[in-house]
Design an enzyme around this catalytic site. Structure first.
Site, PDB file in Angstrom:
ATOM      1  N   ASP A 187     -29.934  -7.738   9.922  1.00 22.72           N
ATOM      2  CA  ASP A 187     -28.516  -7.587   9.642  1.00 22.72           C
ATOM      3  C   ASP A 187     -28.496  -6.529   8.553  1.00 22.72           C
ATOM      4  O   ASP A 187     -28.866  -6.810   7.406  1.00 22.72           O
ATOM      5  CB  ASP A 187     -27.912  -8.896   9.137  1.00 22.72           C
ATOM      6  CG  ASP A 187     -26.415  -8.745   8.912  1.00 22.72           C
ATOM      7  OD1 ASP A 187     -26.015  -7.745   8.299  1.00 22.72           O
ATOM      8  OD2 ASP A 187     -25.654  -9.613   9.360  1.00 22.72           O
ATOM      9  N   HIS A 188     -28.113  -5.309   8.892  1.00 23.33           N
ATOM     10  CA  HIS A 188     -28.359  -4.234   7.931  1.00 23.33           C
ATOM     11  C   HIS A 188     -27.552  -4.396   6.643  1.00 23.33           C
ATOM     12  O   HIS A 188     -27.896  -3.816   5.625  1.00 23.33           O
ATOM     13  CB  HIS A 188     -28.164  -2.845   8.579  1.00 23.33           C
ATOM     14  CG  HIS A 188     -26.739  -2.409   8.701  1.00 23.33           C
ATOM     15  ND1 HIS A 188     -25.912  -2.851   9.692  1.00 23.33           N
ATOM     16  CD2 HIS A 188     -25.995  -1.564   7.954  1.00 23.33           C
ATOM     17  CE1 HIS A 188     -24.719  -2.293   9.538  1.00 23.33           C
ATOM     18  NE2 HIS A 188     -24.743  -1.506   8.498  1.00 23.33           N
ATOM     19  N   HIS A 250     -22.365  -9.626   9.640  1.00 26.64           N
ATOM     20  CA  HIS A 250     -22.241  -9.058   8.294  1.00 26.64           C
ATOM     21  C   HIS A 250     -21.324  -9.886   7.384  1.00 26.64           C
ATOM     22  O   HIS A 250     -21.646 -10.161   6.230  1.00 26.64           O
ATOM     23  CB  HIS A 250     -21.688  -7.631   8.359  1.00 26.64           C
ATOM     24  CG  HIS A 250     -22.416  -6.745   9.329  1.00 26.64           C
ATOM     25  ND1 HIS A 250     -23.774  -6.826   9.534  1.00 26.64           N
ATOM     26  CD2 HIS A 250     -21.984  -5.749  10.147  1.00 26.64           C
ATOM     27  CE1 HIS A 250     -24.132  -5.922  10.429  1.00 26.64           C
ATOM     28  NE2 HIS A 250     -23.072  -5.268  10.826  1.00 26.64           N
TER      29      HIS A 250
HETATM   30  C1  BG6 Z   1     -22.409  -2.181  12.638  1.00 29.10           C
HETATM   31  C2  BG6 Z   1     -21.274  -2.304  13.607  1.00 29.10           C
HETATM   32  O1  BG6 Z   1     -23.184  -3.338  12.640  1.00 29.10           O
HETATM   33  O2  BG6 Z   1     -21.889  -1.955  11.338  1.00 29.10           O
HETATM   34  C3  BG6 Z   1     -20.399  -1.075  13.570  1.00 29.10           C
HETATM   35  O3  BG6 Z   1     -21.796  -2.471  14.920  1.00 29.10           O
HETATM   36  C4  BG6 Z   1     -19.951  -0.774  12.162  1.00 29.10           C
HETATM   37  O4  BG6 Z   1     -19.276  -1.233  14.419  1.00 29.10           O
HETATM   38  C5  BG6 Z   1     -21.131  -0.771  11.208  1.00 29.10           C
HETATM   39  O5  BG6 Z   1     -19.320   0.488  12.161  1.00 29.10           O
HETATM   40  C6  BG6 Z   1     -20.679  -0.653   9.757  1.00 29.10           C
HETATM   41  O6  BG6 Z   1     -21.794  -0.503   8.940  1.00 29.10           O
HETATM   42  P1  BG6 Z   1     -21.692   0.224   7.541  1.00 29.10           P
HETATM   43  O7  BG6 Z   1     -23.057   0.135   6.965  1.00 29.10           O
HETATM   44  O8  BG6 Z   1     -21.256   1.639   7.812  1.00 29.10           O
HETATM   45  O9  BG6 Z   1     -20.640  -0.507   6.753  1.00 29.10           O
END
Ligand code: BG6
Length: 515
Positions: A187-188, A250
């Site tokens: 989960d980044h 997230h």
């Molecule tokens: C991803 C989603 O996990 O997270 C995307 O699939 C989203 O739809 C993105 O744009 C947002 O990530 P960050 O790091 O730019 O907030």
């Protein structure tokens, strides 16, 4: 020194499935290069790029160079170092449904082990659609890829299933091949500096933890807003929507980090145990009426942002022109435990909103009404704001005396702006996560029981939505979402606090104010 303290990842072969895809190009190649630049990847590694399309090693390395030029925070300006780095990369065209290809991969691997002195460790990164996770795992096993004396780790991307049932099935497939501790679910958001900082702020400061409960906190607001629409991902997104794309993963993870109890040890399982408990405390919506009263789902219609006209979601590429998929989600949720009983958590996320920002606002309860400075009932509450993205830092809003003879109370904000500091070059989330996976540090990966709890919560909402409760509301692109979102907080006597440094008029900033 434990393996968690060591800096360099352990020597391993990294297999990038989906090596010609967007994730590899934008995130994984740059992350590997940054790790190499910083000495976190020693010389005992190899990367095998895998995809169906034929490509020579030279072409693959040219792709690598291009991606680093475009997306990496370091430049490949030292040609000797670049040559050395690139020599660790090879490409193999692979049909993932054919086990023979995996046998060939095993032969290639044996050569790489010898060439780079790799002790048999394998890290399989599946940047693939989730329906391929099972088949690839089986072929890894049947093709003899898991028989070396080193460790095996499987790194997978979201979405992990479509609902609890499909997630269970997927997990059952993976667990035929890998043990839970070998599976690293990305989960980044958990790789983001300020998300990891939440536990330090909470548990390393005498200021916050004693107040971090329902006696002192009035509400918590979490915003994950984006200006982008669905871009080229309409096909995926139209089946997923904000609930599955952002909330199940997230948002739930951020909420768990804010709400969890302090873990008793800094050990991955202890932190994850606490997150599971927090997620388990989420009060499930018991009926579609409850969903209707507490959840808002929206979809962007045409609008404009910064003077630029924008089309509506239903006009986007690969999106069904009658689509009922939500691009906006907001909800009021409660955690039924001793710490949080009675404290609403307001969460919202959406595409085509006015700003890109991830922020947590913790609003504290006011001092009692009968004391000197609160007598006019207009004291502003204290706030703690955690800024995750794109700006990183925190600020607190307190009340102070306005200089002069009138005894006027003035809100003042004090800021720690991490991203304004010179010399800070925050690692990308993927760097941190790849590095962690390479050294067996699983704290910031999601464990199966966390995923399952999050699905159980989200499934109830999805179920109510199938009965059209609540109905989808359209909002103009470039706005803050359906109007009812304000009402959700107003019903409880609160309002959304401005995010992304949109200062309130009457607040004085110490240290210049947010950027
Ligand atoms: C991803 C989603 O996990 O997270 C995307 O699939 C989203 O739809 C993105 O744009 C947002 O990530 P960050 O790091 O730019 O907030």
């Amino acid at each position: 020194m434990s393996k968690h303290d060591s800096i360099a990842a352990e020597g391993a072969v990294y297999y990038l499935f989906g090596a010609t895809g967007d994730l590899a190009r934008r995130k994984l190649f740059p992350a590997l290069f940054s790790l190499y630049k910083e000495g976190k990847l020693a010389e005992d590694f190899a990367v095998v790029g895998l995809a169906r399309r034929p490509r020579t090693n030279e072409q693959f390395r040219a792709d690598l160079l291009e991606s680093i030029g475009e997306f990496c925070r370091y430049k490949a300006d030292d040609s000797q170092q670049w040559e050395r780095f690139a020599s660790h990369f090879v490409y193999m065209s692979l049909d993932i449904n054919n086990v023979d290809g995996f046998r060939e991969l095993a032969r290639l691997t044996a050569d790489l082990d010898v060439k780079f002195d790799i002790p048999g460790n394998r890290l399989f990164y599946l940047a693939l659609a989730p329906e391929l996770f099972g088949p690839v795992s089986f072929n890894l096993r049947d093709g003899g890829m898991l028989e070396s004396k080193g460790w095996n780790r499987l790194v997978i991307e979201k979405p992990f299933g479509y609902d609890l049932e499909s997630a269970r099935k997927l997990n059952a497939q993976l667990s035929q091949v890998f043990k839970e501790e070998e599976i690293y679910r990305i989960d980044h958001y958990l790789g983001k500096e300020m998300v990891q900082n939440i536990q330090v702020l909470r548990f390393a400061n005498a200021f916050f933890e004693p107040l971090w409960n329902n006696k002192h906190i009035a509400n918590v607001q979490i915003t994950l807003s984006e200006t982008v629409g669905v871009e080229e991902r309409g096909g995926y997104y139209d089946k997923s929507g904000a609930l599955r794309d952002m909330v199940q993963n997230h948002m739930m993870q951020m909420l768990a980090m804010i709400a969890m109890e302090p873990p008793s040890r800094l050990h991955p399982e202890d932190l994850r145990d606490e997150k599971v408990k927090a997620l388990r405390s989420l009060r499930p919506f018991a009926s579609s009426e409850e969903v209707k009263a507490n959840v808002i789902r929206g979809q962007y219609a045409g609008g404009e942002l910064n003077g630029k006209p924008l089309s509506g979601y239903r006009e986007e590429d690969s999106v069904n022109p009658q689509s009922e998929t939500e691009t906006y989600f907001a909800a009021r949720v409660h955690l039924d435990n001793f710490r949080w009983a009675g404290v609403p958590f307001y969460i919202r996320t959406g595409k085509r909103l006015p700003v890109k920002t991830t922020e947590v606002v913790v609003e504290f309860k006011n001092v009692p009404d009968n004391i000197l400075f609160a007598h006019r009932h207009d004291l502003a509450p204290n706030l703690l704001v955690i800024r995750v993205n794109p700006m990183e830092g925190i600020y607190i809003k307190i009340n102070a005396k306005k200089p002069g003879v009138d005894n006027v109370v003035q809100p003042v904000s004090m800021e720690f702006c991490q991203s304004c500091m010179i010399g800070i070059n925050t690692p990308e989330a993927y760097e941190r996560l790849l590095h962690d996976a390479g050294r067996g540090e699983s704290t910031y990966f999601t464990r199966w029981d966390e995923v399952a709890e999050a699905w159980a919560f989200v499934d109830r909402i999805a179920e109510a939505w199938r009965g059209n409760s609540p109905a989808l509301e359209l909002y103009p692109a470039g706005s803050w979402g359906p109007a009812r979102v304000e009402q959700l907080l107003a019903e409880d006597g609160f309002h959304w606090w401005p995010v992304n440094g949109q200062a309130e008029d009457n607040v004085i900033w110490i240290s210049g104010g947010p950027k």
